[in-house]
Every structure is written in C-alpha cells, then in structure tokens.
Write a protein that holds these residues in place. Structure first.
Motif, PDB file in Angstrom:
ATOM      1  N   MET A  28       0.833  -1.217   0.000  1.00 53.99           N
ATOM      2  CA  MET A  28       0.000   0.000   0.000  1.00 53.99           C
ATOM      3  C   MET A  28       0.866   1.264   0.000  1.00 53.99           C
ATOM      4  N   ILE A  29       1.972   1.226   0.723  1.00 54.32           N
ATOM      5  CA  ILE A  29       2.890   2.364   0.736  1.00 54.32           C
ATOM      6  C   ILE A  29       3.476   2.587  -0.654  1.00 54.32           C
ATOM      7  N   VAL A  30       3.888   1.508  -1.310  1.00 59.89           N
ATOM      8  CA  VAL A  30       4.443   1.605  -2.663  1.00 59.89           C
ATOM      9  C   VAL A  30       3.391   2.180  -3.614  1.00 59.89           C
ATOM     10  N   MET A  31       2.168   1.656  -3.538  1.00 59.72           N
ATOM     11  CA  MET A  31       1.095   2.115  -4.425  1.00 59.72           C
ATOM     12  C   MET A  31       0.780   3.598  -4.176  1.00 59.72           C
ATOM     13  N   ALA A  32       0.641   3.980  -2.921  1.00 58.40           N
ATOM     14  CA  ALA A  32       0.306   5.369  -2.597  1.00 58.40           C
ATOM     15  C   ALA A  32       1.411   6.317  -3.051  1.00 58.40           C
ATOM     16  N   THR A  33       2.648   5.924  -2.862  1.00 54.62           N
ATOM     17  CA  THR A  33       3.766   6.771  -3.262  1.00 54.62           C
ATOM     18  C   THR A  33       3.794   6.952  -4.774  1.00 54.62           C
ATOM     19  N   ALA A  34       3.612   5.870  -5.510  1.00 55.60           N
ATOM     20  CA  ALA A  34       3.601   5.957  -6.974  1.00 55.60           C
ATOM     21  C   ALA A  34       2.470   6.867  -7.459  1.00 55.60           C
ATOM     22  N   ALA A  86       1.175   5.196 -13.555  1.00 53.08           N
ATOM     23  CA  ALA A  86       1.903   4.493 -12.497  1.00 53.08           C
ATOM     24  C   ALA A  86       1.604   3.011 -12.655  1.00 53.08           C
ATOM     25  N   ASP A  87       2.627   2.236 -12.941  1.00 52.59           N
ATOM     26  CA  ASP A  87       2.499   0.785 -13.056  1.00 52.59           C
ATOM     27  C   ASP A  87       3.049   0.161 -11.785  1.00 52.59           C
ATOM     28  N   ILE A  88       2.198  -0.597 -11.096  1.00 56.00           N
ATOM     29  CA  ILE A  88       2.569  -1.158  -9.806  1.00 56.00           C
ATOM     30  C   ILE A  88       2.460  -2.676  -9.881  1.00 56.00           C
ATOM     31  N   THR A  89       3.549  -3.344  -9.549  1.00 50.41           N
ATOM     32  CA  THR A  89       3.579  -4.800  -9.506  1.00 50.41           C
ATOM     33  C   THR A  89       4.237  -5.202  -8.200  1.00 50.41           C
ATOM     34  N   GLY A  90       3.437  -5.666  -7.277  1.00 48.69           N
ATOM     35  CA  GLY A  90       3.978  -6.076  -5.983  1.00 48.69           C
ATOM     36  C   GLY A  90       4.634  -4.913  -5.268  1.00 48.69           C
ATOM     37  N   LEU A  91       5.946  -5.030  -5.048  1.00 52.31           N
ATOM     38  CA  LEU A  91       6.682  -3.983  -4.344  1.00 52.31           C
ATOM     39  C   LEU A  91       7.457  -3.087  -5.289  1.00 52.31           C
ATOM     40  N   THR A  92       7.100  -3.129  -6.570  1.00 51.05           N
ATOM     41  CA  THR A  92       7.773  -2.311  -7.564  1.00 51.05           C
ATOM     42  C   THR A  92       6.764  -1.384  -8.222  1.00 51.05           C
ATOM     43  N   ALA A  93       7.138  -0.136  -8.349  1.00 50.85           N
ATOM     44  CA  ALA A  93       6.286   0.831  -9.034  1.00 50.85           C
ATOM     45  C   ALA A  93       7.138   1.643  -9.992  1.00 50.85           C
ATOM     46  N   GLU A  94       6.593   1.876 -11.168  1.00 48.05           N
ATOM     47  CA  GLU A  94       7.247   2.737 -12.159  1.00 48.05           C
ATOM     48  C   GLU A  94       6.250   3.795 -12.586  1.00 48.05           C
ATOM     49  N   VAL A  95       6.689   5.029 -12.555  1.00 54.42           N
ATOM     50  CA  VAL A  95       5.874   6.139 -13.037  1.00 54.42           C
ATOM     51  C   VAL A  95       6.522   6.589 -14.331  1.00 54.42           C
ATOM     52  N   SER A  96       5.735   6.632 -15.386  1.00 53.42           N
ATOM     53  CA  SER A  96       6.308   6.967 -16.691  1.00 53.42           C
ATOM     54  C   SER A  96       5.376   7.867 -17.478  1.00 53.42           C
ATOM     55  N   ALA A  97       5.966   8.583 -18.409  1.00 49.58           N
ATOM     56  CA  ALA A  97       5.226   9.398 -19.374  1.00 49.58           C
ATOM     57  C   ALA A  97       5.452   8.753 -20.732  1.00 49.58           C
ATOM     58  N   ASN A  98       4.385   8.378 -21.375  1.00 49.51           N
ATOM     59  CA  ASN A  98       4.481   7.559 -22.574  1.00 49.51           C
ATOM     60  C   ASN A  98       4.217   8.336 -23.861  1.00 49.51           C
ATOM     61  N   VAL A  99       4.922   9.429 -24.035  1.00 60.52           N
ATOM     62  CA  VAL A  99       4.938  10.154 -25.305  1.00 60.52           C
ATOM     63  C   VAL A  99       6.398  10.382 -25.681  1.00 60.52           C
ATOM     64  N   GLN A 100       6.670  10.472 -26.970  1.00 61.15           N
ATOM     65  CA  GLN A 100       8.057  10.577 -27.446  1.00 61.15           C
ATOM     66  C   GLN A 100       8.786  11.790 -26.897  1.00 61.15           C
ATOM     67  N   TYR A 101       8.085  12.867 -26.668  1.00 61.52           N
ATOM     68  CA  TYR A 101       8.753  14.107 -26.267  1.00 61.52           C
ATOM     69  C   TYR A 101       8.920  14.246 -24.753  1.00 61.52           C
ATOM     70  N   ALA A 102       8.550  13.236 -23.967  1.00 64.17           N
ATOM     71  CA  ALA A 102       8.678  13.321 -22.509  1.00 64.17           C
ATOM     72  C   ALA A 102      10.144  13.430 -22.078  1.00 64.17           C
ATOM     73  N   ALA A 103      11.000  12.567 -22.596  1.00 68.15           N
ATOM     74  CA  ALA A 103      12.414  12.588 -22.195  1.00 68.15           C
ATOM     75  C   ALA A 103      13.110  13.881 -22.618  1.00 68.15           C
ATOM     76  N   SER A 124       9.819  15.027  -4.446  1.00 68.70           N
ATOM     77  CA  SER A 124       8.850  15.538  -3.473  1.00 68.70           C
ATOM     78  C   SER A 124       8.276  14.421  -2.604  1.00 68.70           C
ATOM     79  N   GLU A 125       8.326  13.192  -3.078  1.00 69.35           N
ATOM     80  CA  GLU A 125       7.776  12.053  -2.345  1.00 69.35           C
ATOM     81  C   GLU A 125       8.834  11.194  -1.651  1.00 69.35           C
ATOM     82  N   ARG A 126      10.098  11.378  -1.996  1.00 70.75           N
ATOM     83  CA  ARG A 126      11.155  10.498  -1.485  1.00 70.75           C
ATOM     84  C   ARG A 126      11.192  10.446   0.043  1.00 70.75           C
TER      85      ARG A 126
END
Length: 146
Positions: A28-34, A86-103, A124-126
């Motif tokens: 839940m902590i991982v999910m909320a943080t993501a 935010a993609d959350i799998t178990g204790l792993t979360a990845e927050v991503s922007a899925n457009v070419q110009y994000a990076a 801000s969440e660390r």
C-alpha cells in the motif's frame, strides 16, 4: 521514459519478515507513493502560470504560453499529462510518461533547456516514502498492526 524510487533493501526485508499484514501494508505504501508521484507530475504540468514565450497555434487556433527553462512543461493539448501512468507490480512501481517528447522535456536537448516534471515529483515524495517505511518497520517490529 520512466522514473523509479527504491527503498532500503534491508529495511524492506525487515518489514516483510513480519508476515502478510506487514507485506500488504508495504504494498500500500508503494502504491500510494507511486500515485502521489504521478499526481504531482500532472499538477506541475497543468498548474500555475508559465513564464516562457507565447506562441500562436493553429488547428485549433489558440495562444500557448510555453514554460521557461527549469519549469515543468506547460500543457497545450493535455497529451503529456494524460500519458503519465503508475504501473505497480507487488513492491515495484514505475511512473512513466508515454509520449516521445517526454524525455527531451525532462532532460533537455542541445537546443532546449530541461523542463523537468517527473524528477521533481519523485523527489517531493522520497522523504515521505522513507518515513512511511521507517514507521511501518517500527510498528511491525513492535507487533502493532501496521
């Protein structure tokens, strides 16, 4: 483009040894943080006045004020903000922007200074994430329901 926040592996291992209830609380902590990182990034893009150059755009006809270097990108069509997930799998979360110009926006290019939105959201969440992990570890070790 994706950003990942990880906790202290020993601390997480310590929490997990207290069983399913502590493990569920950890998830839940991982999910909320993501989700908080995602929300912060979207609000940075959509919120506040930007101070960059103003452009006239067509199709549809409108005026757009860009962000200045160092500011989060200014929203125009909403595509960048709506691509943040935010993609959350178990204790792993990845927050991503899925457009070419994000990076290029996040890190800049040879012709454009960075307009960061994910890294500031992550930072801000660390501390809150680490504090939640420490509190859960303390509660679990005392046998208190997390």
């Amino acid at each position: 483009m994706k950003m990942t926040l990880t906790g202290d592996k020993d601390l997480i291992a310590n929490i997990r040894k207290y069983g399913k209830q502590a493990d569920d609380a950890l998830k839940m902590i991982v999910m909320a943080t993501a989700q908080n990182v995602r929300t912060h990034a979207i609000r940075a893009i959509q919120g506040g006045p930007k101070t960059g150059k103003e452009y006239k755009k067509y199709a549809p006809k409108r005026t757009h004020r860009a962000s200045s270097p160092g500011q989060a990108p200014a929203t125009d069509t909403g595509r960048l903000a709506s691509s943040i997930v935010a993609d959350i799998t178990g204790l792993t979360a990845e927050v991503s922007a899925n457009v070419q110009y994000a990076a290029p926006l996040e890190f800049g290019t040879v012709n454009m200074a960075p307009r960061p939105f994910l890294e500031p959201a992550l930072e801000s969440e660390r501390m809150k994430f680490e504090q939640r992990l420490m509190r859960l570890s303390d509660e679990a070790s005392k046998g208190i329901n997390p």
